[in-house]
Design an enzyme around this catalytic site. Structure first.
Site, mmCIF file in Angstrom:
data_model
loop_
_atom_site.group_PDB
_atom_site.id
_atom_site.type_symbol
_atom_site.label_atom_id
_atom_site.label_comp_id
_atom_site.label_asym_id
_atom_site.label_seq_id
_atom_site.Cartn_x
_atom_site.Cartn_y
_atom_site.Cartn_z
ATOM 1 N N LYS A 1 0.869 -1.187 0.000
ATOM 2 C CA LYS A 1 0.000 0.000 0.000
ATOM 3 C C LYS A 1 0.900 1.229 0.000
ATOM 4 C CE LYS A 1 -4.414 1.357 2.120
ATOM 5 N NZ LYS A 1 -5.183 1.478 0.881
ATOM 6 N N GLU B 1 -8.359 -6.190 -9.447
ATOM 7 C CA GLU B 1 -9.124 -5.492 -8.403
ATOM 8 C C GLU B 1 -9.623 -4.186 -8.979
ATOM 9 O OE1 GLU B 1 -6.616 -4.330 -5.081
ATOM 10 O OE2 GLU B 1 -4.958 -3.835 -6.400
HETATM 11 N N1 PMP Z 1 -7.367 -2.326 -3.493
HETATM 12 C C1 PMP Z 1 -6.915 -1.074 -3.631
HETATM 13 C C2 PMP Z 1 -6.066 -0.737 -4.814
HETATM 14 C C3 PMP Z 1 -7.243 -0.092 -2.666
HETATM 15 O O1 PMP Z 1 -6.785 1.165 -2.800
HETATM 16 C C4 PMP Z 1 -8.087 -0.451 -1.579
HETATM 17 C C5 PMP Z 1 -8.524 0.548 -0.550
HETATM 18 N N2 PMP Z 1 -7.610 1.443 -0.166
HETATM 19 C C6 PMP Z 1 -8.532 -1.765 -1.489
HETATM 20 C C7 PMP Z 1 -8.150 -2.681 -2.453
HETATM 21 C C8 PMP Z 1 -9.416 -2.208 -0.339
HETATM 22 O O2 PMP Z 1 -8.674 -2.360 0.849
HETATM 23 P P1 PMP Z 1 -9.343 -2.205 2.278
HETATM 24 O O3 PMP Z 1 -10.495 -3.137 2.326
HETATM 25 O O4 PMP Z 1 -8.265 -2.589 3.233
HETATM 26 O O5 PMP Z 1 -9.778 -0.770 2.421
#
Ligand code: PMP
Length: 286
Positions: free
Chosen positions: A146, A178
């Site tokens: 991230k 995704e």
């Molecule tokens: N994929 C990406 C690229 C994202 O930016 C996010 C959210 N920030 C997610 C998936 C979902 O992650 P989470 O459920 O931890 O918010």
């Protein structure tokens, strides 16, 4: 005025400053997390801090704080914020250094934490769902980290905005990866399907919650690669994230998904997610 944490100090957001040579600014050399907070209770905090550690390990940056220090600092930001429901944003960069791609010999990481008001999907979005488009996933091969280097995600998300849609769903080599800022689930013949975790997707905290809830509900589900053709023939498509929770996608590239309305499996899992949140708010679970 919102109080934020920056490198050891609590101060108003307007007064928070970083040097222009911070590697976060110069190279996007940093990682971040977004943690939802319901009624001043952080949701799945340990999981977010574990993912932060995974991201830091992935960019070879030592964690400047221990888990309990993170918890204490986040606790203070949560307590001081004006809203009961919040999104906690935290970021760690490799700090200021003379501009050079290679790591500096001495690293002074920048640590920033702030709270914003949490906006979860409106009743109308839950009821009607959202539109999405697809695009080729042109990001790098470390999408499990991230990182604040989000330019590809930014450009992909803007494609959705330009098309009047909520999200861009990404396809790499014929397989679903995704969304530009979310994970994607689909339903085919009554089975919830999700792509497996790999270096090609962010291991979403909400993704884990949804799979746990599917198991608890006795809802048939499978984690396996999903082809673009399967995505296009899905009965239901959902996006998940900490702020979007579970949101139904009702059109994909202008074509109706299933009935063109949020489907029955979405309604079941969305309900289970809300019940789970209520339990967190009562402090009984996270
Ligand atoms: N994929 C990406 C690229 C994202 O930016 C996010 C959210 N920030 C997610 C998936 C979902 O992650 P989470 O459920 O931890 O918010």
């Amino acid at each position: 005025m919102a109080i934020v944490y920056l490198n050891g100090a609590f101060l108003p957001l307007e007064e928070a400053r970083i040097p222009v040579l911070d590697r976060g600014f110069i190279f996007g050399d940093g990682v971040y997390e977004v943690i939802p907070v319901y009624d001043r209770r952080p949701f799945r905090l340990r999981h977010h801090l574990d993912r932060l550690q995974h991201s830091l390990d992935g960019i070879r940056l030592a964690n400047p704080l221990g888990q309990s220090e993170w918890q204490t600092l986040i606790g203070r930001i949560v307590a001081d914020a004006e809203w009961p429901d919040q999104g906690i944003y935290l970021q760690v960069t490799r700090g200021p250094a003379p501009r050079d791609h290679a790591f500096p010999k001495v690293v002074q990481p920048t640590v920033f934490i702030m709270a914003t008001a949490l906006t979860t999907p409106s009743a109308e979005i839950v009821d009607k769902g959202v539109a999405a488009i697809t695009a080729a996933d042109n990001r790098w091969l470390n999408c499990d980290l991230k990182t604040t280097s989000l330019l590809a995600n930014v450009l992909l998300r803007q494609l959705a905005v330009d098309a009047g849609c909520a999200e861009t769903i990404l396809i790499r080599d014929g397989l679903l990866s995704e969304g530009s800022a979310s994970n994607i689930f689909m339903v085919l013949d009554g089975v919830v399907l999700a792509p497996p975790k790999s270096n090609l997707i962010l291991p979403g905290i909400t993704y884990d919650v949804v799979l746990e809830l599917a198991a608890a509900e006795g809802q048939p589900h499978a984690v396996r690669p999903i082809t673009e053709a399967e995505l296009r023939s899905a009965d239901e498509v959902w996006l998940t994230s900490s702020t979007k929770e579970i949101t139904a996608v009702v059109t994909l590239d202008g074509q109706a998904v299933g009935s063109g309305r949020p489907g029955p499996v979405f309604k079941r899992l969305y309900g289970a997610y809300q019940t789970f949140k209520q339990r967190v708010m009562r402090g009984r679970n996270d």
